[in-house]
Design a protein around this motif. Structure first.
Motif, PDB file in Angstrom:
ATOM      1  N   ASN A  30       5.830  -5.365   0.678  1.00 44.52           N
ATOM      2  CA  ASN A  30       6.492  -4.068   0.791  1.00 44.52           C
ATOM      3  C   ASN A  30       7.638  -4.069   1.804  1.00 44.52           C
ATOM      4  O   ASN A  30       8.240  -3.031   2.035  1.00 44.52           O
ATOM      5  CB  ASN A  30       5.471  -3.001   1.184  1.00 44.52           C
ATOM      6  CG  ASN A  30       4.413  -2.821   0.114  1.00 44.52           C
ATOM      7  OD1 ASN A  30       4.738  -2.600  -1.042  1.00 44.52           O
ATOM      8  ND2 ASN A  30       3.159  -2.940   0.484  1.00 44.52           N
ATOM      9  N   ARG A  31       7.942  -5.201   2.386  1.00 44.98           N
ATOM     10  CA  ARG A  31       9.020  -5.254   3.385  1.00 44.98           C
ATOM     11  C   ARG A  31      10.368  -4.869   2.802  1.00 44.98           C
ATOM     12  O   ARG A  31      11.201  -4.286   3.476  1.00 44.98           O
ATOM     13  CB  ARG A  31       9.109  -6.645   3.997  1.00 44.98           C
ATOM     14  CG  ARG A  31       8.043  -6.924   5.002  1.00 44.98           C
ATOM     15  CD  ARG A  31       8.271  -8.260   5.671  1.00 44.98           C
ATOM     16  NE  ARG A  31       7.062  -8.676   6.354  1.00 44.98           N
ATOM     17  CZ  ARG A  31       6.687  -9.917   6.493  1.00 44.98           C
ATOM     18  NH1 ARG A  31       7.440 -10.897   6.018  1.00 44.98           N
ATOM     19  NH2 ARG A  31       5.567 -10.217   7.110  1.00 44.98           N
ATOM     20  N   GLU A  32      10.576  -5.213   1.544  1.00 45.79           N
ATOM     21  CA  GLU A  32      11.853  -4.885   0.910  1.00 45.79           C
ATOM     22  C   GLU A  32      12.068  -3.369   0.871  1.00 45.79           C
ATOM     23  O   GLU A  32      13.197  -2.892   0.995  1.00 45.79           O
ATOM     24  CB  GLU A  32      11.910  -5.461  -0.510  1.00 45.79           C
ATOM     25  CG  GLU A  32      13.243  -5.251  -1.186  1.00 45.79           C
ATOM     26  CD  GLU A  32      13.279  -5.813  -2.588  1.00 45.79           C
ATOM     27  OE1 GLU A  32      14.258  -5.506  -3.292  1.00 45.79           O
ATOM     28  OE2 GLU A  32      12.351  -6.546  -2.987  1.00 45.79           O
ATOM     29  N   GLN A  33      10.979  -2.619   0.719  1.00 39.34           N
ATOM     30  CA  GLN A  33      11.099  -1.162   0.733  1.00 39.34           C
ATOM     31  C   GLN A  33      11.621  -0.674   2.072  1.00 39.34           C
ATOM     32  O   GLN A  33      12.469   0.220   2.123  1.00 39.34           O
ATOM     33  CB  GLN A  33       9.753  -0.507   0.441  1.00 39.34           C
ATOM     34  CG  GLN A  33       9.217  -0.759  -0.935  1.00 39.34           C
ATOM     35  CD  GLN A  33       7.823  -0.204  -1.100  1.00 39.34           C
ATOM     36  OE1 GLN A  33       7.394   0.659  -0.352  1.00 39.34           O
ATOM     37  NE2 GLN A  33       7.104  -0.711  -2.072  1.00 39.34           N
ATOM     38  N   VAL A  34      11.122  -1.261   3.150  1.00 37.51           N
ATOM     39  CA  VAL A  34      11.603  -0.877   4.484  1.00 37.51           C
ATOM     40  C   VAL A  34      13.067  -1.270   4.630  1.00 37.51           C
ATOM     41  O   VAL A  34      13.865  -0.517   5.199  1.00 37.51           O
ATOM     42  CB  VAL A  34      10.732  -1.514   5.592  1.00 37.51           C
ATOM     43  CG1 VAL A  34      11.268  -1.168   6.966  1.00 37.51           C
ATOM     44  CG2 VAL A  34       9.286  -1.046   5.460  1.00 37.51           C
ATOM     45  N   SER A  49      12.018  -6.076  13.328  1.00 36.21           N
ATOM     46  CA  SER A  49      11.405  -7.371  13.039  1.00 36.21           C
ATOM     47  C   SER A  49      10.382  -7.231  11.918  1.00 36.21           C
ATOM     48  O   SER A  49       9.941  -6.124  11.583  1.00 36.21           O
ATOM     49  CB  SER A  49      10.723  -7.923  14.295  1.00 36.21           C
ATOM     50  OG  SER A  49       9.622  -7.109  14.638  1.00 36.21           O
ATOM     51  N   ASP A  50      10.011  -8.370  11.355  1.00 37.68           N
ATOM     52  CA  ASP A  50       8.998  -8.357  10.294  1.00 37.68           C
ATOM     53  C   ASP A  50       7.673  -7.822  10.813  1.00 37.68           C
ATOM     54  O   ASP A  50       6.935  -7.157  10.083  1.00 37.68           O
ATOM     55  CB  ASP A  50       8.807  -9.758   9.709  1.00 37.68           C
ATOM     56  CG  ASP A  50       9.966 -10.170   8.812  1.00 37.68           C
ATOM     57  OD1 ASP A  50      10.769  -9.291   8.428  1.00 37.68           O
ATOM     58  OD2 ASP A  50      10.064 -11.375   8.495  1.00 37.68           O
ATOM     59  N   LYS A  51       7.368  -8.099  12.066  1.00 39.34           N
ATOM     60  CA  LYS A  51       6.131  -7.600  12.662  1.00 39.34           C
ATOM     61  C   LYS A  51       6.136  -6.068  12.718  1.00 39.34           C
ATOM     62  O   LYS A  51       5.136  -5.418  12.401  1.00 39.34           O
ATOM     63  CB  LYS A  51       5.959  -8.188  14.057  1.00 39.34           C
ATOM     64  CG  LYS A  51       4.629  -7.921  14.689  1.00 39.34           C
ATOM     65  CD  LYS A  51       4.510  -8.656  16.016  1.00 39.34           C
ATOM     66  CE  LYS A  51       3.164  -8.358  16.654  1.00 39.34           C
ATOM     67  NZ  LYS A  51       2.985  -9.069  17.909  1.00 39.34           N
ATOM     68  N   LYS A  52       7.267  -5.489  13.098  1.00 42.74           N
ATOM     69  CA  LYS A  52       7.383  -4.027  13.137  1.00 42.74           C
ATOM     70  C   LYS A  52       7.313  -3.439  11.731  1.00 42.74           C
ATOM     71  O   LYS A  52       6.695  -2.394  11.516  1.00 42.74           O
ATOM     72  CB  LYS A  52       8.697  -3.597  13.795  1.00 42.74           C
ATOM     73  CG  LYS A  52       8.715  -3.699  15.286  1.00 42.74           C
ATOM     74  CD  LYS A  52      10.023  -3.152  15.830  1.00 42.74           C
ATOM     75  CE  LYS A  52      10.111  -3.271  17.325  1.00 42.74           C
ATOM     76  NZ  LYS A  52      11.390  -2.753  17.835  1.00 42.74           N
ATOM     77  N   LYS A  53       7.951  -4.104  10.787  1.00 39.50           N
ATOM     78  CA  LYS A  53       7.901  -3.636   9.397  1.00 39.50           C
ATOM     79  C   LYS A  53       6.466  -3.621   8.893  1.00 39.50           C
ATOM     80  O   LYS A  53       6.031  -2.648   8.268  1.00 39.50           O
ATOM     81  CB  LYS A  53       8.756  -4.525   8.491  1.00 39.50           C
ATOM     82  CG  LYS A  53      10.238  -4.365   8.694  1.00 39.50           C
ATOM     83  CD  LYS A  53      10.990  -5.340   7.818  1.00 39.50           C
ATOM     84  CE  LYS A  53      12.463  -5.368   8.162  1.00 39.50           C
ATOM     85  NZ  LYS A  53      13.186  -6.377   7.379  1.00 39.50           N
TER      86      LYS A  53
END
Length: 158
Positions: A30-34, A49-53
């Motif tokens: 779902n990172r692409e949505q963010v 960052s990916d961690k925050k996402k």
């Protein structure tokens, strides 16, 4: 609880619950949505960052699962409906970035956006559902009219 409500609430809550579980189990998917709604988020935090996402995605997933379960069993339906509608709006934009897709993909993105917004609209209907009882506004006006009629009839309204 009426038969229709007994069937409709879980049916409305099911996509939210499944979406929430998916976000909890597979946040990387779902990172692409963010990233798609990053245009709006960049005003708050320039580099996410990916961690925050993943944290944002999982937190949203938990909220959706809890609110979906509460809506499906009829507890705190107004609050849970409002929460689900609120969480659905950024998800709808993230899944269907109509402003960033190619012309040949635009109809599919618009259809997906409308479908996601329809889910948010259904959740808002749950907010407005009074379980067959009149609204507070209606009851207040009926009480006010009754009080005025009693006063005109000479009855004490204290």
């Amino acid at each position: 609880m009426g038969l229709i409500r007994m069937i409709a609430r879980p049916a409305l809550a099911a996509p939210f619950i499944l979406q929430g579980f998916s976000a909890l189990r597979h946040p990387a998917k779902n990172r692409e949505q963010v990233d798609n709604v990053g245009v709006f988020i960049s005003a708050i935090d320039e580099d996410i960052s990916d961690k925050k996402k993943d944290m944002i995605i999982r937190a949203t997933g938990v909220v959706q699962v809890v609110a979906g379960v509460l809506l499906s069993v009829g507890k705190f339906q107004k609050l849970s409906g409002a929460v689900l509608a609120t969480t659905q709006l950024p998800i709808a934009l993230g899944k269907n970035p109509v402003w960033a897709v190619a012309d040949e993909d635009a109809p599919q993105a618009r259809e997906g956006l409308v479908t996601s917004l329809a889910l948010a609209g259904g959740a808002l209907l749950a907010v407005a559902d009074n379980k067959g009882r009149p609204s507070l506004g209606y009851r207040y006006h009926a009480w006010k009219n009754h009080r005025q009629e009693a006063k005109e009839a000479g009855h004490d309204t204290n």
